[in-house]
Design a protein around this motif. Structure first.
Motif, PDB file in Angstrom:
ATOM      1  N   UNK A   1     -11.817 -25.919   9.002  1.00 26.12           N
ATOM      2  CA  UNK A   1     -10.315 -27.042   8.517  1.00 26.12           C
ATOM      3  C   UNK A   1      -9.961 -25.604   7.908  1.00 26.12           C
ATOM      4  N   UNK A   2     -10.575 -25.177   7.057  1.00 22.58           N
ATOM      5  CA  UNK A   2     -11.051 -24.439   5.458  1.00 22.58           C
ATOM      6  C   UNK A   2     -10.576 -23.098   6.230  1.00 22.58           C
TER       7      UNK A   2
ATOM      8  N   UNK B   1     -16.123 -20.932  -1.206  1.00 25.73           N
ATOM      9  CA  UNK B   1     -16.532 -22.738  -2.525  1.00 25.73           C
ATOM     10  C   UNK B   1     -15.745 -24.419  -2.051  1.00 25.73           C
ATOM     11  N   UNK B   2     -15.025 -24.368  -1.737  1.00 26.10           N
ATOM     12  CA  UNK B   2     -13.899 -25.159  -1.845  1.00 26.10           C
ATOM     13  C   UNK B   2     -15.000 -25.898  -0.531  1.00 26.10           C
TER      14      UNK B   2
ATOM     15  N   UNK C   1     -17.671 -29.930  -0.381  1.00 24.40           N
ATOM     16  CA  UNK C   1     -16.624 -30.757   0.409  1.00 24.40           C
ATOM     17  C   UNK C   1     -17.561 -30.904   1.167  1.00 24.40           C
ATOM     18  N   UNK C   2     -18.262 -30.177   2.301  1.00 28.39           N
ATOM     19  CA  UNK C   2     -19.259 -30.462   3.459  1.00 28.39           C
ATOM     20  C   UNK C   2     -20.164 -31.173   2.399  1.00 28.39           C
TER      21      UNK C   2
ATOM     22  N   UNK D   1     -22.609 -19.110  -3.402  1.00 22.75           N
ATOM     23  CA  UNK D   1     -22.906 -18.063  -3.614  1.00 22.75           C
ATOM     24  C   UNK D   1     -21.318 -16.415  -3.887  1.00 22.75           C
ATOM     25  N   UNK D   2     -20.221 -17.032  -4.299  1.00 26.77           N
ATOM     26  CA  UNK D   2     -19.775 -16.572  -3.883  1.00 26.77           C
ATOM     27  C   UNK D   2     -18.957 -16.083  -5.621  1.00 26.77           C
ATOM     28  N   UNK D   3     -17.917 -15.385  -6.368  1.00 27.26           N
ATOM     29  CA  UNK D   3     -17.690 -15.226  -7.561  1.00 27.26           C
ATOM     30  C   UNK D   3     -16.089 -15.488  -7.323  1.00 27.26           C
ATOM     31  N   UNK D   4     -15.947 -15.462  -6.548  1.00 30.33           N
ATOM     32  CA  UNK D   4     -14.512 -15.645  -6.793  1.00 30.33           C
ATOM     33  C   UNK D   4     -13.740 -16.967  -5.617  1.00 30.33           C
ATOM     34  N   UNK D   5     -13.439 -17.497  -6.315  1.00 25.89           N
ATOM     35  CA  UNK D   5     -12.775 -19.486  -5.124  1.00 25.89           C
ATOM     36  C   UNK D   5     -12.218 -18.674  -4.325  1.00 25.89           C
TER      37      UNK D   5
END
Length: 344
Positions: A32-33, A132-133, A137-138, A123-127
């Motif tokens: 859902x994200x 990232x989210x 959450x998971x 392993x993501x530089x940007x949110x």
């Protein structure tokens, strides 16, 4: 308490067969994200349309870039994990948000080693909501259900961390030092514009215009668009790039809703039509080479450029398992493990 680290990357199908690709895409696109519409609409779109048309095409794309050892993203992520493990004294486990090894199995592996304090390291530089989210959450849902005794700390977006900027800039410099190029294109993975507005904690700052990303705001903590432009600005500053010799674009859009612009494929086409002969491109939203970098950019992007008259198309590899990148991540992990915060 015993500490451990869970490195988390995007994931990959188990093989290039349409069946495995369909399974992977189903898990990915039903998040859902990722496709943030009501469940009924997401189900209709993904299971009713996408999974009946896309797996075969995506499988063919994966076949172009698949290695003997398996998926490049998985292989490179494992190499990174192994090298970090050689530099640190606490357990390091690798998981994928989609596919295998999954986050639950990663947390279980840490649990089986007696770990009860975990550093979740996307392993993501940007949110972004879809990166990232969704990981955080998971992970929290799994903690509550299966590992209630565990405590989590997460690494914040490191898009502007001096260590990251230095390593990224050096990787670009190394690749391009012997290459003639007229322009350096920073291509980031695209997201729908609505994701930017949904992530705006001020509920008013993000207008996705020519000024909001350059105007200071608490919204920037979770603004993917701002963080992409800021990564570019800092790297350009580090490399002393001249104005108008670099720019930003966004790749991999899906569907018909407005996504972040300008689009990478159209930008490459435009440059070629304008007479540009030598183009270089880097993909800072990814730390590991994958389908989006090896096929979409290095193959499809180059084909587009050549079709409109371009000649030299140079792709800067992702950071992958570079030694300087390994040392940076290892140091950040040790700083956390020994009670010194990792600061962006």
């Amino acid at each position: 308490m015993k500490k451990g680290v869970l490195l988390v990357n995007l994931g990959s199908p188990d093989s290039t067969s349409p069946k495995d690709v369909k399974k992977y895409l189903g898990e990915f696109l039903m998040d859902e994200r990722v496709i943030d519409v009501p469940l009924w609409a997401r189900t209709l779109l993904v299971k009713g349309i996408v999974l009946n048309t896309r797996p075969k095409k995506s499988a063919a794309a994966y076949q172009k870039i698949w290695w003997d050892e398996g998926s490049p993203l998985i292989v490179l992520s494992k190499r990174l994990r192994d090298k970090i493990d050689d530099h640190t004294s606490i357990p390091i486990v690798l998981s994928m948000r989609y596919g295998t090894p999954n986050i639950k199995s990663g947390l279980q592996e840490l649990h089986d080693q007696g770990v009860d304090e975990v550093l979740i390291f996307p392993l993501y530089p940007q949110f972004a909501m879809a990166t990232t989210e969704t990981i955080l959450v998971l992970a929290e849902e799994l903690r509550k259900e299966h590992f209630p005794e565990m405590q989590f700390t997460s690494v914040p977006a490191f898009y502007n961390h001096p260590d990251y900027i230095r390593v990224l800039a050096e990787s670009i410099s190394e690749k391009l030092k012997a290459v003639e190029f007229q322009h350096l294109l920073f291509s980031y993975h695209g997201v729908p514009e609505r994701h930017i507005r949904k992530s705006d904690i001020t509920k008013s700052h993000c207008q996705i215009d020519g000024s909001c990303c350059q105007t200071a705001s608490p919204a920037h903590q979770f603004c993917y668009r701002h963080q992409c432009f800021e990564t570019t600005r800092l790297v350009a500053e580090y490399l002393e790039l001249k104005e108008n010799t670099y720019s930003v674009s966004f790749q991999s859009r899906l569907g018909f809703d407005p996504w972040l612009q300008p689009y990478t494929d159209r930008t490459i086409e435009r440059f070629g039509k304008q007479g540009m002969k030598n183009l270089a491109i880097v993909t800072p939203a990814f730390v590991s080479d994958c389908l989006e970098t090896l096929e979409e950019i290095a193959m499809e992007g180059e084909e587009i450029f050549h079709e409109v008259g371009g000649e030299k198309f140079t792709v800067v590899p992702c950071l992958n398992d570079r030694e300087d990148w390994v040392k940076v991540l290892s140091r950040w992990i040790d700083e956390w493990a020994f009670s010194n915060p990792v600061e962006a």
